[in-house]
Write a protein that holds these residues in place. Structure first.
Motif, short mmCIF file in Angstrom:
data_model
loop_
_atom_site.label_atom_id
_atom_site.label_comp_id
_atom_site.label_asym_id
_atom_site.label_seq_id
_atom_site.Cartn_x
_atom_site.Cartn_y
_atom_site.Cartn_z
N ILE A 21 -14.85 0.79 -3.53
CA ILE A 21 -14.37 1.39 -4.77
C ILE A 21 -12.92 1.03 -5.07
O ILE A 21 -12.59 0.63 -6.19
CB ILE A 21 -14.55 2.93 -4.71
N ILE A 22 -12.04 1.14 -4.09
CA ILE A 22 -10.62 0.91 -4.38
C ILE A 22 -9.85 0.50 -3.13
O ILE A 22 -10.23 0.85 -2.01
CB ILE A 22 -9.99 2.17 -5.02
N GLY A 23 -8.77 -0.24 -3.35
CA GLY A 23 -7.91 -0.69 -2.24
C GLY A 23 -7.09 0.45 -1.66
O GLY A 23 -7.20 1.59 -2.08
N LYS A 24 -6.21 0.07 -0.72
CA LYS A 24 -5.54 1.09 0.07
C LYS A 24 -4.39 1.78 -0.63
O LYS A 24 -3.73 1.21 -1.49
CB LYS A 24 -4.95 0.44 1.32
N ARG A 25 -4.14 3.00 -0.20
CA ARG A 25 -2.89 3.66 -0.50
C ARG A 25 -2.51 4.46 0.74
O ARG A 25 -3.33 5.19 1.29
CB ARG A 25 -3.04 4.55 -1.73
N ALA A 48 0.81 -1.21 0.00
CA ALA A 48 0.00 0.00 0.00
C ALA A 48 0.85 1.27 0.00
O ALA A 48 0.33 2.37 -0.05
CB ALA A 48 -0.95 0.01 1.20
N THR A 49 2.17 1.10 0.08
CA THR A 49 3.03 2.28 0.06
C THR A 49 3.38 2.62 -1.39
O THR A 49 3.24 1.76 -2.27
CB THR A 49 4.35 2.01 0.83
N ALA A 63 -3.15 -6.48 -6.07
CA ALA A 63 -4.48 -5.89 -6.17
C ALA A 63 -5.37 -6.35 -5.01
O ALA A 63 -6.06 -5.54 -4.39
CB ALA A 63 -5.12 -6.27 -7.50
N VAL A 106 -11.03 -6.81 -8.96
CA VAL A 106 -10.44 -7.46 -7.79
C VAL A 106 -11.39 -8.53 -7.25
O VAL A 106 -10.96 -9.61 -6.84
CB VAL A 106 -10.11 -6.41 -6.70
N LEU A 117 -5.53 -2.52 -13.68
CA LEU A 117 -5.73 -1.48 -12.67
C LEU A 117 -4.76 -0.32 -12.84
O LEU A 117 -5.01 0.78 -12.36
CB LEU A 117 -5.56 -2.06 -11.26
N ASN A 176 -12.54 -2.35 -8.38
CA ASN A 176 -12.90 -3.31 -7.36
C ASN A 176 -13.67 -4.49 -7.95
O ASN A 176 -13.61 -5.60 -7.43
CB ASN A 176 -13.71 -2.65 -6.24
N LEU A 192 -13.08 -8.48 4.87
CA LEU A 192 -13.69 -8.19 3.57
C LEU A 192 -14.86 -7.23 3.73
O LEU A 192 -15.19 -6.47 2.82
CB LEU A 192 -14.15 -9.49 2.90
N ASN A 193 -15.51 -7.29 4.90
CA ASN A 193 -16.61 -6.36 5.15
C ASN A 193 -16.12 -5.00 5.63
O ASN A 193 -16.90 -4.20 6.13
CB ASN A 193 -17.57 -6.94 6.19
N GLY A 194 -14.82 -4.77 5.52
CA GLY A 194 -14.31 -3.42 5.72
C GLY A 194 -13.79 -3.10 7.10
O GLY A 194 -13.53 -1.94 7.39
N TRP A 233 -8.66 4.25 2.07
CA TRP A 233 -9.23 2.99 1.60
C TRP A 233 -10.75 3.13 1.51
O TRP A 233 -11.41 3.37 2.52
CB TRP A 233 -8.86 1.88 2.59
N VAL A 234 -11.27 3.00 0.31
CA VAL A 234 -12.73 2.98 0.14
C VAL A 234 -13.08 1.57 -0.31
O VAL A 234 -13.02 1.26 -1.51
CB VAL A 234 -13.19 4.01 -0.90
N PRO A 235 -13.44 0.68 0.62
CA PRO A 235 -13.55 -0.74 0.28
C PRO A 235 -14.38 -1.02 -0.98
O PRO A 235 -13.99 -1.86 -1.78
CB PRO A 235 -14.22 -1.34 1.52
N LYS A 264 -4.17 -4.98 -1.50
CA LYS A 264 -4.51 -3.59 -1.19
C LYS A 264 -5.91 -3.49 -0.59
O LYS A 264 -6.21 -2.55 0.12
CB LYS A 264 -4.42 -2.74 -2.45
N GLN A 265 -6.77 -4.47 -0.91
CA GLN A 265 -8.10 -4.46 -0.31
C GLN A 265 -8.09 -5.01 1.11
O GLN A 265 -8.87 -4.56 1.94
CB GLN A 265 -9.09 -5.26 -1.17
N ASN A 299 -17.82 -2.29 2.17
CA ASN A 299 -17.67 -3.71 1.94
C ASN A 299 -16.95 -3.98 0.63
O ASN A 299 -17.39 -3.56 -0.44
CB ASN A 299 -19.07 -4.35 1.91
N VAL A 300 -15.83 -4.70 0.73
CA VAL A 300 -15.06 -5.03 -0.47
C VAL A 300 -15.91 -5.84 -1.45
O VAL A 300 -15.78 -5.71 -2.67
CB VAL A 300 -13.81 -5.84 -0.07
#
Lengths: 665, 343
Positions: free
Chosen positions: B184-188, A339-340, A407, B40, B120, B37, A478-480, B180-182, A410-411, B28-29
């Motif tokens: 919509i998109i993964g983390k940065r 994530a970096t 990919a 993914v 992506l 997403n 997965l549920n955030g 992180w917006v599960p 990152k989630q 929610n992912v």
């Protein structure tokens, strides 16, 4: 050594009981008893508290090590239970944010630095000398020093926690959060020093195990006959030697210096780099995972072999898998940093490496699987834990493959999915095999068997509890749900799964309590074990339970990978080591041919003294620079004392003539 | 009666299961609201199927081998025997095949993963740019524009149009945070000293929840971000409204409230466009009343919560940088009137 003897050691199909080419001479029972009596006097510790503090017996030290590390498992477990109670329902107020952050940081620090690595090296410090048929470990005083250094770390961390000075930036202590600007006070200094102590302890153990394995193996244990557990310890020890200096550099030379001396390693405002910490930390941190579970995997082979009554399939494959894992483990660290802002091409490389490392682990699992399927196993508690390993670790390994994908990672990175993943890996890959090892080797260390029916309750409840506690976390992630949160809103919908997870944690607590009861009772009134209760094959089973302070009356000679199964008991031995002083037999590194007689030091107070000096130095330096001055002088004094004892006691003597190979006693 | 009760039971089960294994929700992912997403998710579900198959195979074999063929403690120990060569060769072939299979699966996975990574990584040349700055423990959002007067500064609420990529540049003012917006998109990560950027590609209007994903200190748990995906037209309207200066106080109570805001400690940390409040330590409050939450997602933006927040934020979000404010009841009511007028 005679050429007949040399031929003997390298004979791949030994005939039990007879030694071709040498004139067999039998040792009478009286000779053996007399020898044992003399050895006992020579290797005995002084009495009372002084004797207790000065002992350098690797078994006593390792036993303290195992007990202390297991207490740390319980402490870390209590912290885990507290976190689970806090998270059991949304917006709970059992722990406030400040307390929660300390608890989860201390939980991680305890489990990684004070439980997992130490207990694995401690098992090695106990078992490796016995498994290679040595009188003692290579450096007995260094061994004691390592334990005391570790103990200082343990005491320091827990005293700090109880006076509200517990570290609170996560066990990874990411800068700049852990730096002087955002963590004023001493909490993070405590963390940095605890890490230093445990690093020193791990390095002492690693060096000791490496030299013991290379130089103290009984005649005949050539490299291709080294027991698989010893191989795993050897590989892990080399990993420690390369990994631990990285984190010692990061925590001591950089983080502690940034905090105490105003260096600017990690401060971007002064040209430092916050990402540097993550690179150095994970260069240690990823191998750390393998340092923890490779010894766990090492427990598995002998247990499966013993209870399936089959020699393990693919000895060479398993050894190579261990070594390969050891190498690749150092090439994966960036997968903790997807994530970096690291270029994507670079990240792809680490994805590929993360996938490749699944292959050697797969090799080991497949080898055990066919071994298991080729015999009819006896389902002892140890074997149930091995089944738990399959159920749990394979799951953790597969989610590990998943998070190798940039990919997908990152989630789920920094969510409960990852929490679930590494608990599956570590509880399945390290703790379950460790419990199996406890049931398997407890009789060796205490002379008494653990209770099997209580053990089976412990095993099944533990496997159930772990899966109920951690499986829901995959879904939560997965549920955030991010990790390291002290609370969450009801509207997130994470309540039910968290409650389920907490129920699982309660089951785990109950099962571990059963084990504690079992161990406490069985140590006193358990069924006597005898030398070899499982009819196993290793050299550790060739001596009494518990082993005498000199381990073996005469050094055994090994003619195959499974000494007691290949040759039958009693084993042929080699005589000639003096009984009136502490001598160990040094053999050659590859073929384990007798080479030197090495006189080892007697009991010594210097290890404890030096560890206390070091404690004064490091802990004091947090509060006043004068501690460094005092600590430096004391440390110098300790080292002089240590060296003075060495110069009087340690001798090395070449052996060529006066060692004799003797057939069975 | 019985039938309806059974139906009721089934319905309860369905609700319970869907409650436990949730694939829907604003954070929610597994409920994608944008094409990255969605890709993914495709990767995840295929990995899950393969992994579950492997797990069932390995664990099934181990359990079958150990449980159904076990030797009871009453039976004698089996003697240790070496297997005949035939068996050994069979084992070798089996293990070889399993390893080859593992390697093949991993290779296919690697190729799949690289294609996903490539998909992506494709970025448009021009896109709306939004700057996000992480603070302990809130988000500062700036809608960048070449014309300085059109720059909009907002906090803890990200508004984006659906169906077009939005470039988000990320940086941090203090420690490391993670965006992180599960759905919509993964983390940065937002790392001090680094500026990085990602593309948000949402295609389903709605309200989503994002939360800081890198431990950032005592209130890491309460650092949430509401992400609102508008249709393009709605987004334009919203942005225009945000560009307007703050509502001028128009009655005695709001005027008194503004006076208290500017005279008291509030303005040293917060800013309100068009007034003398320029503080940059806390969030910009120009359009506070239009936000859905306060305290970075900690509380709903209601009058009661706002009152509690102004008076004693430490009990609502312990450790937050905002100090407690002892106000006379009359002053507090006026201040609340003013804050609530900042639409």
């Amino acid at each position: 050594m005679t050429s007949a003897g040399r031929r003997l050691l390298h004979n791949d199909s030994p005939t039990p009981g007879t030694l071709p080419g040498s004139a067999p001479e039998l040792l009478s029972e009286e000779t053996v008893l007399e020898q044992a009596r003399l050895l006992d006097i020579t290797w005995r510790d002084g009495g009372g508290l002084w004797g207790w503090l000065t002992t350098v017996d690797h078994k006593l030290i390792a036993r303290r090590y195992v007990v202390t590390a297991f207490l740390m498992f319980i402490a870390g477990g209590i912290e885990a239970a507290m976190m689970r109670l806090q998270l059991a329902r949304p917006e709970n107020t059992f722990l406030g944010p400040d307390r929660y952050n300390q608890i989860f940081t201390v939980h991680g620090t305890t489990m990684m630095f004070l439980f997992a690595v130490p207990i694995m090296t401690a098992m090695g410090l106990y078992l490796v000398p016995l498994m290679v048929g040595a009188r003692s470990i290579a450096f007995p005083r260094l061994n004691a020093f390592g334990y005391y250094a570790y103990l200082v770390g343990v005491v320091f961390l827990y005293v700090s926690l109880f006076i509200n000075m517990g570290p609170d930036a996560g066990w990874t202590a990411y800068v700049p959060l852990s730096g002087p600007q955002y963590s004023p006070g001493h909490r993070l200094d405590v963390w940095a020093q605890v890490v230093t102590f445990t690093e020193i302890a791990a390095l002492c153990a690693a060096v000791n195990i490496i030299v013991t394995v290379f130089k103290l193996r009984a005649p005949g244990i050539s490299l291709n006959r080294i027991p698989l557990f010893v191989w795993s310890q050897l590989v892990v020890s080399f990993m420690i030697v390369f990994a631990m200096p990285a984190v010692a550099t990061a925590s001591t030379l950089q983080l502690a210096a940034d905090r105490a001396l105003s260096t600017q390693w990690f401060n971007p405002a002064e040209g430092g780099d916050a990402l540097l910490w993550q690179h150095i930390f994970w260069f240690f941190g990823h191998p750390e995972v393998y340092i923890i579970f490779l010894p766990g995997l090492g427990f598995i082979s002998p247990i499966i072999e013993t209870f399936c009554r089959r020699r393990v399939f693919g000895y060479l494959a398993i050894v190579l898998a261990n070594i390969t894992t050891g190498f690749f483990a150092f090439g994966l660290w960036v997968h903790h940093m997807f994530a970096t802002p690291i270029p994507e091409l670079g990240q792809s490389l680490f994805t590929a490496a993360s996938l490749v490392i699944a292959i050697p682990t797969g090799v080991q699992i497949f080898c055990w699987l066919v071994t298991l399927l080729s015999g009819r196993p006896r389902l002892t508690t140890a074997m149930i834990f091995i089944l738990g390993f399959f159920i749990t670790f394979v799951n953790g390994g597969l989610t590990g493959v998943m998070v190798a994908s940039v990919a997908f990672d990152k989630q789920v990175h920094d969510t409960f999915f990852v929490v679930a993943h590494f608990h599956y890996v570590l509880l399945g890959g390290a703790v379950m095999p460790l419990f199996a090892a406890f049931y398997y080797w407890f009789p060796k260390a205490t002379g008494r068997l653990l209770d099997e029916s209580l053990g089976k309750w412990h095993a099944w409840l533990f496997i159930l509890g772990v899966n109920v506690a951690f499986f829901p976390m995959h879904i939560l992630g997965l549920n955030g749900m991010p990790r390291r949160v002290y609370t969450y809103l009801a509207s997130t919908g994470w309540g039910p799964l968290n409650a389920l997870s907490t129920i699982g944690a309660v089951v785990v607590v109950i099962s571990v309590a059963l084990f504690v009861v079992n161990a406490a009772m069985s140590a006193r009134v358990g069924r006597p074990a005898g030398a070899n209760p499982w009819d196993s094959y290793g050299l550790e089973w060739a001596t009494t339970s518990p082993p005498p302070n000199y381990n073996f009356v005469n050094t055994p000679i090994v003619l195959g990978r499974h000494p007691l199964w290949d040759t039958g008991s009693p084993l042929p031995v080699i005589t000639g080591l003096r009984a009136d002083r502490r001598e160990v037999l040094v053999t050659t590194a590859f073929d384990a041919e007798p080479d030197y007689r090495h006189r080892q030091p007697n009991a010594s107070i210097w290890p404890l003294f030096l560890a206390l000096c070091m404690a004064e130095f490091w802990i004091g330096s947090i509060f006043t620079p004068w501690a460094v001055v005092g600590g430096f002088g004391l440390t110098l004094l300790g080292m002089l004392g240590w060296g003075w004892q060495s110069s009087r006691q340690i001798e090395v003597e070449r052996v060529d003539t006066d060692l004799q190979i003797i057939d069975t006693v | 009666m019985r039938r309806s009760r059974r139906l009721h039971g089934v319905a309860t089960c369905v609700v319970l299961v869907s409650c436990v294994v949730a694939c829907h929700g604003p954070q929610n992912v597994l409920d994608p609201a944008g094409s990255p997403n969605r890709i993914v998710n495709r990767l995840f579900w295929s990995m899950l199927v393969v992994s579950a198959t492997v797990w069932i195979g390995v664990v099934g074999a181990a359990l079958w081998g150990a449980l159904t063929r076990r030797r009871t403690t009453r039976e004698d120990l089996e003697p240790v025997v070496d297997l005949p060569n035939d068996d050994k060769q069979r084992q070798t072939r089996l293990v070889g095949a399993l390893i080859a299979g593992t390697a093949l699966i991993l290779l296919l996975f690697l190729v799949f993963d690289f294609t996903v990574g490539r998909a992506l990584a494709e970025h448009p040349n021009r896109a709306l740019t939004i700057e996000i700055i992480g603070h302990q423990w809130w988000w500062e959002i700036q809608y960048v524009d070449a014309d300085p007067s059109k720059i909009v500064v907002d906090a803890n609420e990200l508004h984006i149009p659906a169906g077009e990529p939005v470039q988000v540049t990320l940086s941090s003012r203090d420690v490391i945070h993670s965006f992180w917006v599960p759905n919509i998109i993964g983390k940065r990560d937002l790392i001090p000293g680094y500026t990085s950027s990602i593309f948000l590609d949402a295609d389903r209007p709605g309200t989503y929840r994002a939360q800081c994903a890198e431990f950032c200190g005592v209130e890491h748990a309460k650092m949430a971000l509401t992400v609102i995906v508008h249709s393009r037209a709605d987004f334009t309207t919203w942005l225009a409204a945000q560009r307007a200066p703050a509502t001028e106080p128009n009655d005695s109570s709001t005027k008194e409230g503004q006076r208290i805001f500017l005279a008291g400690p509030c303005s040293s940390c917060h800013s309100i466009t068009g007034t003398a409040a320029y503080g940059t330590i806390g969030p910009d409050l120009t359009h506070l009343a239009s936000r859905k939450t306060i305290g970075a997602g900690a509380l709903a933006n209601t009058r009661g919560n706002l009152a509690g927040w102004v008076v004693d934020p430490q009990s609502l979000k312990p450790g937050v940088r905002m100090p407690s404010n002892q106000l006379a009841p009359k002053d507090l009511l006026a201040l609340l009137d003013y804050l609530e007028s900042l639409k």
